[in-house]
Write an enzyme that holds these catalytic residues in place. Structure first.
Site, PDB file in Angstrom:
ATOM      1  N   GLY A  60       0.809  -1.213   0.000  1.00 48.07           N
ATOM      2  CA  GLY A  60       0.000   0.000   0.000  1.00 48.07           C
ATOM      3  C   GLY A  60       0.841   1.262   0.000  1.00 48.07           C
ATOM      4  N   ASP A  61       1.947   1.233   0.746  1.00 47.49           N
ATOM      5  CA  ASP A  61       2.860   2.385   0.773  1.00 47.49           C
ATOM      6  C   ASP A  61       3.464   2.610  -0.611  1.00 47.49           C
ATOM      7  OD1 ASP A  61       2.394   2.211   3.552  1.00 47.49           O
ATOM      8  OD2 ASP A  61       4.116   0.875   3.786  1.00 47.49           O
TER       9      ASP A  61
END
Length: 303
Positions: free
Chosen positions: A248-249
């Site tokens: 997600g990052d």
């Protein structure tokens, strides 16, 4: 300039054992020590796609030194706030299934908290600050709101990537991007989803409540993007899944890095999907070469 804020960074100590036997001595087959923390992951991916950023947050002790030295070796710009207590260590135990044991983080003094706020006040109008992850035990509830107020007073933009009320409370300040996964989105609104249509409805609700752009990641179901121009869905790339940490990052880094260059949310979404997917299919965060390989395979359809 892009800034990342990691309030509770870590060393991620990744340990592989062939078979875990509780109550007995276990010998690891391999181990890795990596800098951890959602904002730090974003900065590392931004560096790999040639987008400059400066890493902010709290660091302390020998663990903090390890993280900062690692990031500087990768060529990252760091402007961390030093604290007296050690930065935490998170243990990721891989023995078939993955088990995580996460540290609490340091207790922070009022002086250290004020120092971080003063550091943030050095940003300029038009900068983007990416606020990511959990907060240490010593920070007051609603601390992200205090940081958002500083950012807005400086006429800068912000992205928020955390969970629960911190996201909902940030919406009124018009974040440039929010990126929950479908499970976090359901938890935010205290519901559960049984169809894609329900996810789309709640993605649009985030936008209606103030988010400029919304990405909802759905693992094997791809991802959704909501902008003022419309709603979009990505395809799913088919490679063996190796890693859930930092995907997600990486998606946020890809989106913001490309958005700063092109101001095109759909192209930014495409880069975000490539970066997130490349990390999912890698042992660590994605390499630039793998991101470049996957990017042409990403297809975006308008809903």
């Amino acid at each position: 300039m892009i800034y990342t804020m990691t309030l509770n960074p870590s060393i991620d100590y990744i340990v592989h054992v062939d078979q875990l036997k509780i109550g007995e001595v276990n010998r690891m087959s391999q181990d890795f020590k990596l800098p951890g923390g959602k904002g730090i992951n974003v900065s590392r991916i931004l560096q790999r796609i040639n987008a400059d950023s400066t890493a902010l947050g709290f660091l302390g002790g020998f663990t903090g030194n390890f993280i900062e030295n690692w990031l500087k070796k990768e060529g990252l710009s760091c402007r961390f706030t030093s604290v007296n207590e050690d930065t935490r260590i998170n243990v990721k135990l891989k023995a078939g299934k993955e088990t995580e044991i996460n540290g609490l983080g340091p207790n922070l003094s009022e002086t250290e908290i004020v120092s971080l706020k003063n550091n943030l006040k050095k940003i300029n109008p038009g900068d983007i600050v990416i606020l990511s992850g959990s907060t240490p035990v010593g920070l007051p509830s609603g601390f992200y709101q205090e940081l958002i107020k500083i950012i807005k007073n400086k006429k800068a933009e912000f992205v928020i990537d955390t969970t629960g009320d911190d996201v909902l409370n940030a919406l009124k300040s018009s974040p440039l991007l929010v990126k929950p996964n479908n499970h976090e989105l359901a938890e935010m609104y205290q519901t559960h989803f049984s169809s894609l249509e329900e996810i789309i409805t709640h993605g649009k609700l985030l936008q209606k409540q103030g988010a400029q752009n919304v990405i909802i990641s759905m693992a094997s179901e791809g991802a959704l993007l909501f902008t003022k121009e419309g709603a979009y869905r990505s395809n799913v790339l088919k490679y063996p899944v190796k890693n859930s940490v930092g995907a997600g990052d990486s998606m946020i880094a890809g989106f913001i890095g490309e958005f700063v260059r092109s101001k095109n949310a759909v192209e930014a979404f495409k880069m975000g999907v490539a970066c997130g997917s490349a990390t999912t299919f890698s042992d660590d965060l994605a390499s630039k070469e793998f991101i470049d390989e996957l990017l042409p395979q990403v297809k975006i359809e308008r809903l």
